[in-house]
Motif scaffolding. Structure first.
Motif, PDB file in Angstrom:
ATOM      1  N   ALA A 100       0.814  -1.215   0.000  1.00 23.28           N
ATOM      2  CA  ALA A 100       0.000   0.000   0.000  1.00 23.28           C
ATOM      3  C   ALA A 100       0.848   1.266   0.000  1.00 23.28           C
ATOM      4  CB  ALA A 100      -0.952   0.000   1.201  1.00 23.28           C
ATOM      5  N   VAL A 101       2.041   1.177   0.593  1.00 21.68           N
ATOM      6  CA  VAL A 101       2.904   2.367   0.649  1.00 21.68           C
ATOM      7  C   VAL A 101       4.100   2.255  -0.297  1.00 21.68           C
ATOM      8  CG1 VAL A 101       2.218   2.970   2.998  1.00 21.68           C
ATOM      9  CG2 VAL A 101       4.170   1.448   2.654  1.00 21.68           C
ATOM     10  N   GLY A 102       4.142   1.167  -1.086  1.00 17.20           N
ATOM     11  CA  GLY A 102       5.166   1.031  -2.113  1.00 17.20           C
ATOM     12  C   GLY A 102       6.544   0.649  -1.620  1.00 17.20           C
ATOM     13  N   ILE A 103       6.620  -0.001  -0.452  1.00 13.89           N
ATOM     14  CA  ILE A 103       7.917  -0.455   0.052  1.00 13.89           C
ATOM     15  C   ILE A 103       8.156  -1.882  -0.442  1.00 13.89           C
ATOM     16  CG2 ILE A 103       9.271  -1.041   2.097  1.00 13.89           C
ATOM     17  CD1 ILE A 103       7.807   1.162   3.582  1.00 13.89           C
ATOM     18  N   PRO A 104       9.238  -2.115  -1.177  1.00 11.46           N
ATOM     19  CA  PRO A 104       9.508  -3.453  -1.684  1.00 11.46           C
ATOM     20  C   PRO A 104      10.011  -4.394  -0.584  1.00 11.46           C
ATOM     21  CG  PRO A 104      11.296  -1.989  -2.282  1.00 11.46           C
ATOM     22  CD  PRO A 104      10.247  -1.133  -1.613  1.00 11.46           C
ATOM     23  N   TYR A 105       9.919  -5.676  -0.869  1.00 11.41           N
ATOM     24  CA  TYR A 105      10.367  -6.683   0.098  1.00 11.41           C
ATOM     25  C   TYR A 105      10.883  -7.906  -0.640  1.00 11.41           C
ATOM     26  CZ  TYR A 105       5.409  -7.784  -0.777  1.00 11.41           C
ATOM     27  OH  TYR A 105       4.194  -8.016  -1.368  1.00 11.41           O
ATOM     28  N   ALA A 106      11.656  -8.711   0.080  1.00  8.79           N
ATOM     29  CA  ALA A 106      12.244  -9.927  -0.486  1.00  8.79           C
ATOM     30  C   ALA A 106      12.369 -10.965   0.624  1.00  8.79           C
ATOM     31  CB  ALA A 106      13.620  -9.622  -1.089  1.00  8.79           C
ATOM     32  N   VAL A 107      12.660 -12.189   0.233  1.00  2.03           N
ATOM     33  CA  VAL A 107      12.886 -13.253   1.196  1.00  2.03           C
ATOM     34  C   VAL A 107      14.328 -13.715   1.074  1.00  2.03           C
ATOM     35  CG1 VAL A 107      11.924 -14.970  -0.411  1.00  2.03           C
ATOM     36  CG2 VAL A 107      12.170 -15.548   1.996  1.00  2.03           C
ATOM     37  N   ALA A 108      14.980 -13.906   2.214  1.00  2.00           N
ATOM     38  CA  ALA A 108      16.376 -14.340   2.255  1.00  2.00           C
ATOM     39  C   ALA A 108      16.502 -15.448   3.293  1.00  2.00           C
ATOM     40  CB  ALA A 108      17.292 -13.173   2.604  1.00  2.00           C
ATOM     41  N   SER A 109      16.786 -16.655   2.842  1.00  2.00           N
ATOM     42  CA  SER A 109      16.711 -17.836   3.701  1.00  2.00           C
ATOM     43  C   SER A 109      17.985 -18.660   3.647  1.00  2.00           C
ATOM     44  CB  SER A 109      15.524 -18.698   3.252  1.00  2.00           C
ATOM     45  OG  SER A 109      15.471 -19.922   3.949  1.00  2.00           O
ATOM     46  N   ASN A 110      18.236 -19.408   4.716  1.00  2.00           N
ATOM     47  CA  ASN A 110      19.287 -20.417   4.685  1.00  2.00           C
ATOM     48  C   ASN A 110      18.848 -21.654   3.914  1.00  2.00           C
ATOM     49  OD1 ASN A 110      21.605 -19.449   5.867  1.00  2.00           O
ATOM     50  ND2 ASN A 110      21.294 -20.404   7.861  1.00  2.00           N
ATOM     51  N   GLY A 111      17.558 -21.807   3.694  1.00  2.00           N
ATOM     52  CA  GLY A 111      17.044 -22.954   2.961  1.00  2.00           C
ATOM     53  C   GLY A 111      17.241 -22.795   1.463  1.00  2.00           C
ATOM     54  N   PRO A 112      17.196 -23.899   0.723  1.00  3.42           N
ATOM     55  CA  PRO A 112      17.340 -23.825  -0.730  1.00  3.42           C
ATOM     56  C   PRO A 112      16.105 -23.229  -1.391  1.00  3.42           C
ATOM     57  CG  PRO A 112      16.897 -26.078  -0.051  1.00  3.42           C
ATOM     58  CD  PRO A 112      17.081 -25.291   1.211  1.00  3.42           C
ATOM     59  N   VAL A 113      16.301 -22.714  -2.594  1.00  6.35           N
ATOM     60  CA  VAL A 113      15.179 -22.162  -3.338  1.00  6.35           C
ATOM     61  C   VAL A 113      14.108 -23.220  -3.569  1.00  6.35           C
ATOM     62  CG1 VAL A 113      14.474 -21.184  -5.566  1.00  6.35           C
ATOM     63  CG2 VAL A 113      16.537 -20.337  -4.439  1.00  6.35           C
ATOM     64  N   ALA A 114      14.516 -24.472  -3.772  1.00  7.88           N
ATOM     65  CA  ALA A 114      13.542 -25.546  -3.997  1.00  7.88           C
ATOM     66  C   ALA A 114      12.585 -25.690  -2.823  1.00  7.88           C
ATOM     67  CB  ALA A 114      14.274 -26.868  -4.240  1.00  7.88           C
ATOM     68  N   LYS A 115      13.086 -25.502  -1.613  1.00  8.89           N
ATOM     69  CA  LYS A 115      12.211 -25.583  -0.436  1.00  8.89           C
ATOM     70  C   LYS A 115      11.260 -24.389  -0.396  1.00  8.89           C
ATOM     71  CE  LYS A 115      12.301 -25.858   4.623  1.00  8.89           C
ATOM     72  NZ  LYS A 115      13.153 -25.763   5.826  1.00  8.89           N
ATOM     73  N   MET A 116      11.774 -23.195  -0.678  1.00  6.40           N
ATOM     74  CA  MET A 116      10.903 -22.019  -0.688  1.00  6.40           C
ATOM     75  C   MET A 116       9.863 -22.112  -1.795  1.00  6.40           C
ATOM     76  SD  MET A 116      13.409 -18.836   0.328  1.00  6.40           S
ATOM     77  CE  MET A 116      14.903 -19.342  -0.532  1.00  6.40           C
ATOM     78  N   ASP A 117      10.231 -22.737  -2.903  1.00  5.31           N
ATOM     79  CA  ASP A 117       9.268 -22.947  -3.973  1.00  5.31           C
ATOM     80  C   ASP A 117       8.079 -23.769  -3.471  1.00  5.31           C
ATOM     81  OD1 ASP A 117       8.829 -22.800  -7.045  1.00  5.31           O
ATOM     82  OD2 ASP A 117       8.543 -24.917  -6.587  1.00  5.31           O
ATOM     83  N   VAL A 118       8.373 -24.778  -2.658  1.00  9.05           N
ATOM     84  CA  VAL A 118       7.311 -25.602  -2.089  1.00  9.05           C
ATOM     85  C   VAL A 118       6.465 -24.800  -1.103  1.00  9.05           C
ATOM     86  CG1 VAL A 118       6.813 -27.588  -0.609  1.00  9.05           C
ATOM     87  CG2 VAL A 118       8.527 -27.783  -2.413  1.00  9.05           C
ATOM     88  N   THR A 119       7.116 -24.176  -0.123  1.00 13.10           N
ATOM     89  CA  THR A 119       6.362 -23.534   0.965  1.00 13.10           C
ATOM     90  C   THR A 119       5.652 -22.265   0.516  1.00 13.10           C
ATOM     91  OG1 THR A 119       8.356 -22.365   1.731  1.00 13.10           O
ATOM     92  CG2 THR A 119       7.854 -24.483   2.761  1.00 13.10           C
ATOM     93  N   LEU A 120       6.305 -21.455  -0.293  1.00 13.33           N
ATOM     94  CA  LEU A 120       5.681 -20.204  -0.722  1.00 13.33           C
ATOM     95  C   LEU A 120       4.540 -20.455  -1.708  1.00 13.33           C
ATOM     96  CD1 LEU A 120       8.808 -17.894  -1.086  1.00 13.33           C
ATOM     97  CD2 LEU A 120       7.169 -17.948   0.793  1.00 13.33           C
ATOM     98  N   ARG A 121       4.673 -21.482  -2.532  1.00 12.36           N
ATOM     99  CA  ARG A 121       3.563 -21.822  -3.431  1.00 12.36           C
ATOM    100  C   ARG A 121       2.402 -22.421  -2.643  1.00 12.36           C
ATOM    101  NH1 ARG A 121       4.859 -20.981  -8.671  1.00 12.36           N
ATOM    102  NH2 ARG A 121       7.079 -21.055  -9.215  1.00 12.36           N
ATOM    103  N   ARG A 122       2.713 -23.325  -1.727  1.00 17.42           N
ATOM    104  CA  ARG A 122       1.673 -23.975  -0.929  1.00 17.42           C
ATOM    105  C   ARG A 122       0.843 -22.938  -0.151  1.00 17.42           C
ATOM    106  NH1 ARG A 122      -2.064 -27.570   1.280  1.00 17.42           N
ATOM    107  NH2 ARG A 122      -2.043 -27.319   3.533  1.00 17.42           N
TER     108      ARG A 122
END
Length: 213
Positions: A100-122
């Motif tokens: 709403a206020v135009g502040i960007p964000y990102a995710v930075a994890s110790n886990g692999p991208v493949a794991k984030m692909d599972v959890t963030l999609r789910r």
């Protein structure tokens, strides 16, 4: 407080409610390999770390793990997360407030991208972070090294970034990157986060205020 120019979220335990699921899978599998630990001990030893670190520590404690164990445990964890993982309560409201206020964000994890692909999609969060997903597996060192947070900042000055973390390991990484760290203590003791965080909060409903929104 001045609003940040970028907010960087850890994934497990901050965006997605995955920690208990993962800990249960690790506990059950390590027991089959000769190391019987309580869930509390699993949390104390491994939350915020990498699966390679789990393997190394578990072997040192007596677990008899095959060389292919990492592929094995990742498969088990991913299947469990695909079945049961949910978003952390309140996180979608936080992301809506940032949008709403135009502040960007990102995710930075110790886990692999493949794991984030599972959890963030789910959990339906993948479209919110697509193109802004960063893994320590693609950096020289994992948290508590600051590498993944500095990579995710993508040119934004560290002092203008805020990190949201739920583990001491991750909070140390944000601190080492020169970023302001907010500690999410919903899933664990505050005292582990306190030395590394500017503020501690227990409910995602508190985060917009802490971000100056």
């Amino acid at each position: 407080m001045n609003r940040p120019e970028l907010v960087l979220f850890d994934c497990d335990g901050v965006l997605v409610d995955s920690e208990a699921i993962t800990a249960g899978v690790i506990r059950d599998d390590l027991a089959l390999h000769g190391l019987d630990l309580s869930l509390a001990r699993i949390d104390a030893l491994f939350v915020g770390g990498t699966m390679a670190g789990v393997m190394e520590t578990s072997r040192a404690m007596g677990a008899v793990l095959p060389d292919a164990w990492l592929d094995h445990i990742h498969g088990l964890v991913y299947a469990a997360l695909e079945a049961d993982c949910l978003p952390v309560p309140g996180i979608k409201v936080v992301l809506d407030a940032l949008d709403a206020v135009g502040i960007p964000y990102a995710v930075a994890s110790n886990g692999p991208v493949a794991k984030m692909d599972v959890t963030l999609r789910r959990t339906g969060l993948w479209p919110r972070f697509s193109g802004h997903v960063y893994s320590a597996h693609d950096c020289a060192a994992s948290k508590p090294s600051p590498d993944v947070y500095l990579k995710a900042a993508a040119g934004v000055s560290p002092e203008k970034c805020i990190v949201v973390e739920d583990s001491a390991t991750g909070a140390r990484a944000g601190q080492a990157a020169g970023m302001r760290v907010l500690g999410f203590a919903r899933g664990g003791p505050r005292e582990k986060l306190t030395p590394h965080c500017a503020s501690i909060f227990d409910d995602m409903g508190e985060l917009p205020r802490l971000l100056g929104l």
